[in-house]
Design a protein around this motif. Structure first.
Motif, PDB file in Angstrom:
ATOM      1  N   TRP A  85       3.617   6.011  -5.166  1.00  0.00           N
ATOM      2  CA  TRP A  85       3.628   6.409  -6.587  1.00  0.00           C
ATOM      3  C   TRP A  85       3.042   7.811  -6.647  1.00  0.00           C
ATOM      4  O   TRP A  85       1.872   8.016  -6.297  1.00  0.00           O
TER       5      TRP A  85
ATOM      6  N   ARG B  96     -10.907  -1.796  -2.651  1.00  0.00           N
ATOM      7  CA  ARG B  96     -10.993  -1.896  -4.105  1.00  0.00           C
ATOM      8  C   ARG B  96     -12.440  -2.187  -4.503  1.00  0.00           C
ATOM      9  O   ARG B  96     -13.237  -2.642  -3.682  1.00  0.00           O
TER      10      ARG B  96
ATOM     11  N   HIS C 123       0.868  -1.173   0.000  1.00  0.00           N
ATOM     12  CA  HIS C 123       0.000   0.000   0.000  1.00  0.00           C
ATOM     13  C   HIS C 123       0.901   1.218   0.000  1.00  0.00           C
ATOM     14  O   HIS C 123       2.096   1.118   0.308  1.00  0.00           O
ATOM     15  N   SER C 124       0.331   2.358  -0.332  1.00  0.00           N
ATOM     16  CA  SER C 124       1.129   3.584  -0.377  1.00  0.00           C
ATOM     17  C   SER C 124       1.521   4.001   1.033  1.00  0.00           C
ATOM     18  O   SER C 124       0.672   4.051   1.927  1.00  0.00           O
TER      19      SER C 124
ATOM     20  N   GLN D 268       3.492  18.031  -1.607  1.00  0.00           N
ATOM     21  CA  GLN D 268       3.323  16.742  -0.915  1.00  0.00           C
ATOM     22  C   GLN D 268       4.643  16.552  -0.155  1.00  0.00           C
ATOM     23  O   GLN D 268       5.578  15.881  -0.614  1.00  0.00           O
TER      24      GLN D 268
ATOM     25  N   ARG E 104       3.153   7.077   3.229  1.00  0.00           N
ATOM     26  CA  ARG E 104       3.394   8.527   3.113  1.00  0.00           C
ATOM     27  C   ARG E 104       4.009   9.107   4.379  1.00  0.00           C
ATOM     28  O   ARG E 104       4.079  10.322   4.524  1.00  0.00           O
TER      29      ARG E 104
HETATM   30  C1  LIG Z   1      -0.713   7.100 -11.578  1.00  0.00           C
HETATM   31  C2  LIG Z   1      -0.783   7.259 -10.085  1.00  0.00           C
HETATM   32  C3  LIG Z   1      -0.635   8.521  -9.537  1.00  0.00           C
HETATM   33  C4  LIG Z   1      -0.666   8.691  -8.144  1.00  0.00           C
HETATM   34  N1  LIG Z   1      -0.427   9.922  -7.622  1.00  0.00           N
HETATM   35  C5  LIG Z   1      -0.394  10.085  -6.277  1.00  0.00           C
HETATM   36  C6  LIG Z   1      -0.029  11.348  -5.709  1.00  0.00           C
HETATM   37  O1  LIG Z   1       0.279  12.300  -6.402  1.00  0.00           O
HETATM   38  N2  LIG Z   1      -0.009  11.424  -4.361  1.00  0.00           N
HETATM   39  C7  LIG Z   1      -0.302  10.374  -3.542  1.00  0.00           C
HETATM   40  O2  LIG Z   1      -0.229  10.535  -2.315  1.00  0.00           O
HETATM   41  N3  LIG Z   1      -0.643   9.160  -4.054  1.00  0.00           N
HETATM   42  C8  LIG Z   1      -0.677   8.988  -5.391  1.00  0.00           C
HETATM   43  N4  LIG Z   1      -0.959   7.765  -5.933  1.00  0.00           N
HETATM   44  C9  LIG Z   1      -1.259   6.630  -5.027  1.00  0.00           C
HETATM   45  C10 LIG Z   1      -2.756   6.290  -5.016  1.00  0.00           C
HETATM   46  O3  LIG Z   1      -3.443   7.306  -4.334  1.00  0.00           O
HETATM   47  C11 LIG Z   1      -2.943   4.924  -4.343  1.00  0.00           C
HETATM   48  O4  LIG Z   1      -2.249   3.935  -5.058  1.00  0.00           O
HETATM   49  C12 LIG Z   1      -4.421   4.514  -4.252  1.00  0.00           C
HETATM   50  O5  LIG Z   1      -5.135   5.416  -3.457  1.00  0.00           O
HETATM   51  C13 LIG Z   1      -4.573   3.114  -3.675  1.00  0.00           C
HETATM   52  O6  LIG Z   1      -3.973   3.056  -2.396  1.00  0.00           O
HETATM   53  P1  LIG Z   1      -2.794   2.049  -2.069  1.00  0.00           P
HETATM   54  O7  LIG Z   1      -1.628   2.366  -3.004  1.00  0.00           O
HETATM   55  O8  LIG Z   1      -2.438   2.362  -0.652  1.00  0.00           O
HETATM   56  O9  LIG Z   1      -3.277   0.651  -2.252  1.00  0.00           O
HETATM   57  C14 LIG Z   1      -0.920   7.578  -7.297  1.00  0.00           C
HETATM   58  C15 LIG Z   1      -1.066   6.291  -7.867  1.00  0.00           C
HETATM   59  C16 LIG Z   1      -0.967   6.127  -9.235  1.00  0.00           C
HETATM   60  C17 LIG Z   1      -1.079   4.739  -9.823  1.00  0.00           C
END
Ligand SMILES: Cc1cc2nc3c(=O)[nH]c(=O)nc-3n(C[C@H](O)[C@H](O)[C@H](O)COP(=O)(O)O)c2cc1C
Length: 174
Positions: A124, A163, A13-14, A68, A16
């Motif tokens: 990402w 999801r 997961h992302s 960010q 931060r």
């Molecule tokens: C093309 C793309 C652009 C994204 N841009 C950002 C961003 O600018 N800032 C951010 O915090 N997350 C960003 N994300 C992460 C998404 O918010 C995150 O993958 C989504 O909410 C699902 O959460 P998870 O990655 O925790 O499963 C991005 C993801 C993708 C694939």
């Protein structure tokens, strides 16, 4: 082992919230190898990767990403760039407008999965001002920055966005 790969994919997961701390060279090399061995259309590899460790450059990238600011806290920030004309030289317009973006997206996914497998947080980042990112790293015109990916030791992830249901996104055609 396939089980471990799937576990990593499902666990990712992302992240931060970076806590500071270094990434040892051995892990840096693995992250960079996972980027380099990503798949690409025709193996053209229309990409270039900046590996940003400078505090000032990381801050400039955070600013480019509409503040960010957590980006600046990561141990390292990767900037994944596409080289559209390299893909266009082989595949024409489809290479320029599609394959080079798919190739670099595959590279980003490799990177964030590798980071997860090694126990690091990663995110990402697609929301950024390309001009400001270019300026921060003096990225030449033939490259297009397509993703910023901060990676580093982080707090345990506490947000697990869900999801869509499988029934909404799959159609099995038999
Ligand atoms: C093309 C793309 C652009 C994204 N841009 C950002 C961003 O600018 N800032 C951010 O915090 N997350 C960003 N994300 C992460 C998404 O918010 C995150 O993958 C989504 O909410 C699902 O959460 P998870 O990655 O925790 O499963 C991005 C993801 C993708 C694939």
């Amino acid at each position: 082992m396939p089980e471990k790969t799937i576990e990593t994919i499902l666990r990712r997961h992302s992240g931060r919230e970076f806590t500071g701390g270094e990434i040892p060279d051995e892990h840096m090399n693995l992250l960079m190898e996972c980027l380099r061995w990503s798949p690409s259309a025709g193996n053209v590899q229309p990409w270039f990767f900046y590996v940003v460790k400078s505090r000032g450059a990381k801050r400039a990238l955070a600013e480019a990403a509409f503040h960010q600011d957590f980006i600046g806290d990561a141990a390292v920030v990767f900037v994944v760039c596409a080289e559209p004309e390299a893909a266009a030289a082989v595949y024409g317009e489809r290479g320029r407008s599609l394959y080079c973006l798919q190739d670099t997206a595959a590279a980003v996914e490799n990177l964030i999965l590798a980071a997860t497998a090694l126990g690091y947080g990663s995110c990402w980042i697609g929301a950024f001002n390309e001009g400001m990112a270019r300026k921060a790293l003096e990225i030449p015109r033939h490259l297009r920055p397509v993703a910023i990916v901060p990676v580093g030791p982080g707090e345990p992830i506490s947000r697990f966005p869900g999801r869509k249901n499988a029934s909404e996104v799959f159609e099995v055609v038999e």
